[in-house]
Design a protein around this motif. Sequence first.
Motif, PDB file in Angstrom:
ATOM      1  N   VAL A  11      38.289  35.190  42.424  1.00 29.36           N
ATOM      2  CA  VAL A  11      37.874  33.923  43.029  1.00 29.36           C
ATOM      3  C   VAL A  11      39.123  33.092  43.264  1.00 29.36           C
ATOM      4  O   VAL A  11      39.905  32.868  42.337  1.00 29.36           O
ATOM      5  CB  VAL A  11      36.892  33.158  42.117  1.00 29.36           C
ATOM      6  N   THR A  12      39.329  32.636  44.504  1.00 28.34           N
ATOM      7  CA  THR A  12      40.516  31.855  44.855  1.00 28.34           C
ATOM      8  C   THR A  12      40.118  30.425  45.169  1.00 28.34           C
ATOM      9  O   THR A  12      39.367  30.175  46.117  1.00 28.34           O
ATOM     10  CB  THR A  12      41.235  32.475  46.070  1.00 28.34           C
ATOM     11  N   LEU A  13      40.612  29.478  44.383  1.00 27.83           N
ATOM     12  CA  LEU A  13      40.246  28.074  44.549  1.00 27.83           C
ATOM     13  C   LEU A  13      41.081  27.411  45.648  1.00 27.83           C
ATOM     14  O   LEU A  13      42.157  27.900  46.014  1.00 27.83           O
ATOM     15  CB  LEU A  13      40.441  27.329  43.231  1.00 27.83           C
ATOM     16  N   PRO A  14      40.602  26.293  46.197  1.00 29.54           N
ATOM     17  CA  PRO A  14      41.327  25.588  47.262  1.00 29.54           C
ATOM     18  C   PRO A  14      42.738  25.171  46.868  1.00 29.54           C
ATOM     19  O   PRO A  14      43.612  25.061  47.727  1.00 29.54           O
ATOM     20  CB  PRO A  14      40.446  24.357  47.534  1.00 29.54           C
ATOM     21  N   ASP A  15      42.977  24.935  45.581  1.00 32.98           N
ATOM     22  CA  ASP A  15      44.319  24.525  45.144  1.00 32.98           C
ATOM     23  C   ASP A  15      45.239  25.716  44.902  1.00 32.98           C
ATOM     24  O   ASP A  15      46.369  25.557  44.442  1.00 32.98           O
ATOM     25  CB  ASP A  15      44.241  23.667  43.881  1.00 32.98           C
ATOM     26  N   GLY A  16      44.755  26.927  45.209  1.00 29.39           N
ATOM     27  CA  GLY A  16      45.570  28.125  45.063  1.00 29.39           C
ATOM     28  C   GLY A  16      45.392  28.859  43.751  1.00 29.39           C
ATOM     29  O   GLY A  16      45.886  29.971  43.590  1.00 29.39           O
ATOM     30  N   ALA A  17      44.701  28.265  42.798  1.00 31.33           N
ATOM     31  CA  ALA A  17      44.466  28.920  41.503  1.00 31.33           C
ATOM     32  C   ALA A  17      43.582  30.157  41.711  1.00 31.33           C
ATOM     33  O   ALA A  17      42.631  30.120  42.489  1.00 31.33           O
ATOM     34  CB  ALA A  17      43.812  27.963  40.528  1.00 31.33           C
ATOM     35  N   VAL A  18      43.913  31.231  41.019  1.00 28.51           N
ATOM     36  CA  VAL A  18      43.182  32.490  41.162  1.00 28.51           C
ATOM     37  C   VAL A  18      42.601  32.900  39.812  1.00 28.51           C
ATOM     38  O   VAL A  18      43.313  32.938  38.800  1.00 28.51           O
ATOM     39  CB  VAL A  18      44.098  33.614  41.694  1.00 28.51           C
ATOM     40  N   TYR A  19      41.317  33.193  39.811  1.00 31.94           N
ATOM     41  CA  TYR A  19      40.632  33.683  38.606  1.00 31.94           C
ATOM     42  C   TYR A  19      40.180  35.113  38.872  1.00 31.94           C
ATOM     43  O   TYR A  19      39.635  35.411  39.940  1.00 31.94           O
ATOM     44  CB  TYR A  19      39.431  32.805  38.267  1.00 31.94           C
ATOM     45  N   ARG A  20      40.437  35.978  37.881  1.00 29.41           N
ATOM     46  CA  ARG A  20      40.078  37.388  38.046  1.00 29.41           C
ATOM     47  C   ARG A  20      39.318  37.894  36.830  1.00 29.41           C
ATOM     48  O   ARG A  20      39.534  37.420  35.715  1.00 29.41           O
ATOM     49  CB  ARG A  20      41.331  38.257  38.223  1.00 29.41           C
ATOM     50  N   VAL A  21      38.448  38.853  37.073  1.00 31.68           N
ATOM     51  CA  VAL A  21      37.772  39.548  35.986  1.00 31.68           C
ATOM     52  C   VAL A  21      37.789  41.036  36.311  1.00 31.68           C
ATOM     53  O   VAL A  21      37.658  41.432  37.470  1.00 31.68           O
ATOM     54  CB  VAL A  21      36.320  39.054  35.800  1.00 31.68           C
ATOM     55  N   GLU A  22      38.012  41.847  35.281  1.00 31.27           N
ATOM     56  CA  GLU A  22      38.038  43.304  35.448  1.00 31.27           C
ATOM     57  C   GLU A  22      37.088  43.932  34.436  1.00 31.27           C
ATOM     58  O   GLU A  22      37.077  43.556  33.261  1.00 31.27           O
ATOM     59  CB  GLU A  22      39.449  43.840  35.226  1.00 31.27           C
ATOM     60  N   TYR A  23      36.293  44.898  34.892  1.00 31.65           N
ATOM     61  CA  TYR A  23      35.427  45.705  34.027  1.00 31.65           C
ATOM     62  C   TYR A  23      35.918  47.145  34.097  1.00 31.65           C
ATOM     63  O   TYR A  23      36.247  47.636  35.185  1.00 31.65           O
ATOM     64  CB  TYR A  23      33.978  45.674  34.512  1.00 31.65           C
ATOM     65  N   SER A  24      35.948  47.842  32.952  1.00 32.49           N
ATOM     66  CA  SER A  24      36.410  49.233  32.961  1.00 32.49           C
ATOM     67  C   SER A  24      35.848  49.992  31.763  1.00 32.49           C
ATOM     68  O   SER A  24      35.338  49.387  30.813  1.00 32.49           O
ATOM     69  CB  SER A  24      37.948  49.287  32.935  1.00 32.49           C
ATOM     70  N   GLY A  25      35.983  51.312  31.806  1.00 31.57           N
ATOM     71  CA  GLY A  25      35.620  52.157  30.670  1.00 31.57           C
ATOM     72  C   GLY A  25      34.137  52.244  30.383  1.00 31.57           C
ATOM     73  O   GLY A  25      33.731  52.380  29.230  1.00 31.57           O
ATOM     74  N   PHE A  26      33.303  52.163  31.429  1.00 30.74           N
ATOM     75  CA  PHE A  26      31.858  52.249  31.224  1.00 30.74           C
ATOM     76  C   PHE A  26      31.480  53.574  30.567  1.00 30.74           C
ATOM     77  O   PHE A  26      31.828  54.645  31.043  1.00 30.74           O
ATOM     78  CB  PHE A  26      31.121  52.105  32.561  1.00 30.74           C
ATOM     79  N   GLY A  27      30.759  53.487  29.456  1.00 24.75           N
ATOM     80  CA  GLY A  27      30.279  54.689  28.779  1.00 24.75           C
ATOM     81  C   GLY A  27      31.309  55.379  27.916  1.00 24.75           C
ATOM     82  O   GLY A  27      30.962  56.273  27.143  1.00 24.75           O
ATOM     83  N   SER A  28      32.585  54.991  28.001  1.00 18.57           N
ATOM     84  CA  SER A  28      33.630  55.650  27.210  1.00 18.57           C
ATOM     85  C   SER A  28      34.304  54.682  26.244  1.00 18.57           C
ATOM     86  O   SER A  28      35.246  55.053  25.544  1.00 18.57           O
ATOM     87  CB  SER A  28      34.685  56.263  28.136  1.00 18.57           C
ATOM     88  N   THR A  29      33.837  53.440  26.204  1.00 18.06           N
ATOM     89  CA  THR A  29      34.431  52.417  25.350  1.00 18.06           C
ATOM     90  C   THR A  29      33.743  52.420  23.982  1.00 18.06           C
ATOM     91  O   THR A  29      32.513  52.430  23.897  1.00 18.06           O
ATOM     92  CB  THR A  29      34.287  51.030  25.994  1.00 18.06           C
ATOM     93  N   THR A  30      34.538  52.413  22.923  1.00 15.69           N
ATOM     94  CA  THR A  30      34.003  52.402  21.558  1.00 15.69           C
ATOM     95  C   THR A  30      33.402  51.043  21.229  1.00 15.69           C
ATOM     96  O   THR A  30      34.007  49.999  21.492  1.00 15.69           O
ATOM     97  CB  THR A  30      35.113  52.725  20.542  1.00 15.69           C
ATOM     98  N   VAL A  31      32.208  51.052  20.661  1.00 15.35           N
ATOM     99  CA  VAL A  31      31.515  49.806  20.299  1.00 15.35           C
ATOM    100  C   VAL A  31      31.943  49.371  18.905  1.00 15.35           C
ATOM    101  O   VAL A  31      31.797  50.122  17.940  1.00 15.35           O
ATOM    102  CB  VAL A  31      29.986  50.003  20.338  1.00 15.35           C
ATOM    103  N   PRO A  32      32.491  48.160  18.748  1.00 11.84           N
ATOM    104  CA  PRO A  32      32.881  47.671  17.416  1.00 11.84           C
ATOM    105  C   PRO A  32      31.655  47.553  16.504  1.00 11.84           C
ATOM    106  O   PRO A  32      30.545  47.278  16.973  1.00 11.84           O
ATOM    107  CB  PRO A  32      33.475  46.288  17.712  1.00 11.84           C
ATOM    108  N   GLY A  33      31.870  47.753  15.199  1.00 11.04           N
ATOM    109  CA  GLY A  33      30.771  47.706  14.248  1.00 11.04           C
ATOM    110  C   GLY A  33      30.751  46.457  13.397  1.00 11.04           C
ATOM    111  O   GLY A  33      31.553  45.532  13.574  1.00 11.04           O
ATOM    112  N   LYS A  34      29.834  46.438  12.448  1.00 11.70           N
ATOM    113  CA  LYS A  34      29.669  45.303  11.551  1.00 11.70           C
ATOM    114  C   LYS A  34      30.869  45.181  10.622  1.00 11.70           C
ATOM    115  O   LYS A  34      31.504  46.178  10.263  1.00 11.70           O
ATOM    116  CB  LYS A  34      28.387  45.482  10.736  1.00 11.70           C
ATOM    117  N   ILE A  35      31.172  43.956  10.204  1.00 10.16           N
ATOM    118  CA  ILE A  35      32.318  43.697   9.333  1.00 10.16           C
ATOM    119  C   ILE A  35      31.836  43.095   8.015  1.00 10.16           C
ATOM    120  O   ILE A  35      31.017  42.170   8.005  1.00 10.16           O
ATOM    121  CB  ILE A  35      33.306  42.717  10.002  1.00 10.16           C
ATOM    122  N   ASN A  36      32.320  43.635   6.929  1.00  8.85           N
ATOM    123  CA  ASN A  36      32.046  43.059   5.614  1.00  8.85           C
ATOM    124  C   ASN A  36      33.230  42.176   5.236  1.00  8.85           C
ATOM    125  O   ASN A  36      34.304  42.664   4.912  1.00  8.85           O
ATOM    126  CB  ASN A  36      31.848  44.159   4.573  1.00  8.85           C
TER     127      ASN A  36
END
Length: 259
Positions: free
Chosen positions: A222-247
Amino acid sequence: MSMGLGVLVRVGIALSVVGLLAGCTAQVPPEPRVDASRVPDPAVRQELLAAIPDMADGAYAFRISGPGAPVSGVFSDLDSVMQVTQERTVPGRDLRMTVTARRLGSPVWVRVALEPASWHRRLGVPTGWTAIDQNRLPAEKLFPVLVDSDGGDVAEIRDTVKFATEVWAAAPGRFTGTVDLRTVDRTDSIVPRDVVDRLGERAAEVPFEVTVTGGVVSGMTVTLPDGAVYRVEYSGFGSTTVPGKINAGRAPKSVYALL
């Protein structure tokens, strides 16, 4: 002689009229050509919405960046798990910290790594995980993205596309459009709400671009009128390890003071 002059006058008037008519015809502008590729197609919007990740796409890694420090992490809507990491500076101190928060359903844990490491002892901040009391520090204050889990779409790309003024298929796997950011329900994950408020009327027509890889949305800019740029990236679908519960024990006062 008078008849000859009369004929010449009539011929001259006729030629002048023809010339005027020809001039008027020449000044008529041509019909504007419509670029078919720039005509919004409702089917394109639906195609893009269908590519936005949901629970069926499994866990994935994400990265959200903009004028401030980037946020990265792991998200799994199916498991109700999110982990977020961000580097932050501490105002007034020669100190940097890396904050990692993990949410598993409702509980939230946090780990703070200080640099230089000697600050852990000086401030009394543990080096390991601690449990956060959300009555003292709500998850949305720690990281807004921690509570922003729109059915598998952590950065709210779906809202941006849904409320877009126009959406086009620019190329295979690449979509472009414009959106009035003020109409998007939640923008804390990609463009912070305070930024949108400061833009005012200039937020009415903001361009964005979405990429799709392997049938699933992999990024948005997303590019704002003042030139600022915001980006989001998604990756590793189905191959990313899910973090677990923490004690872990409860976070001390020093952690809340620092955060």
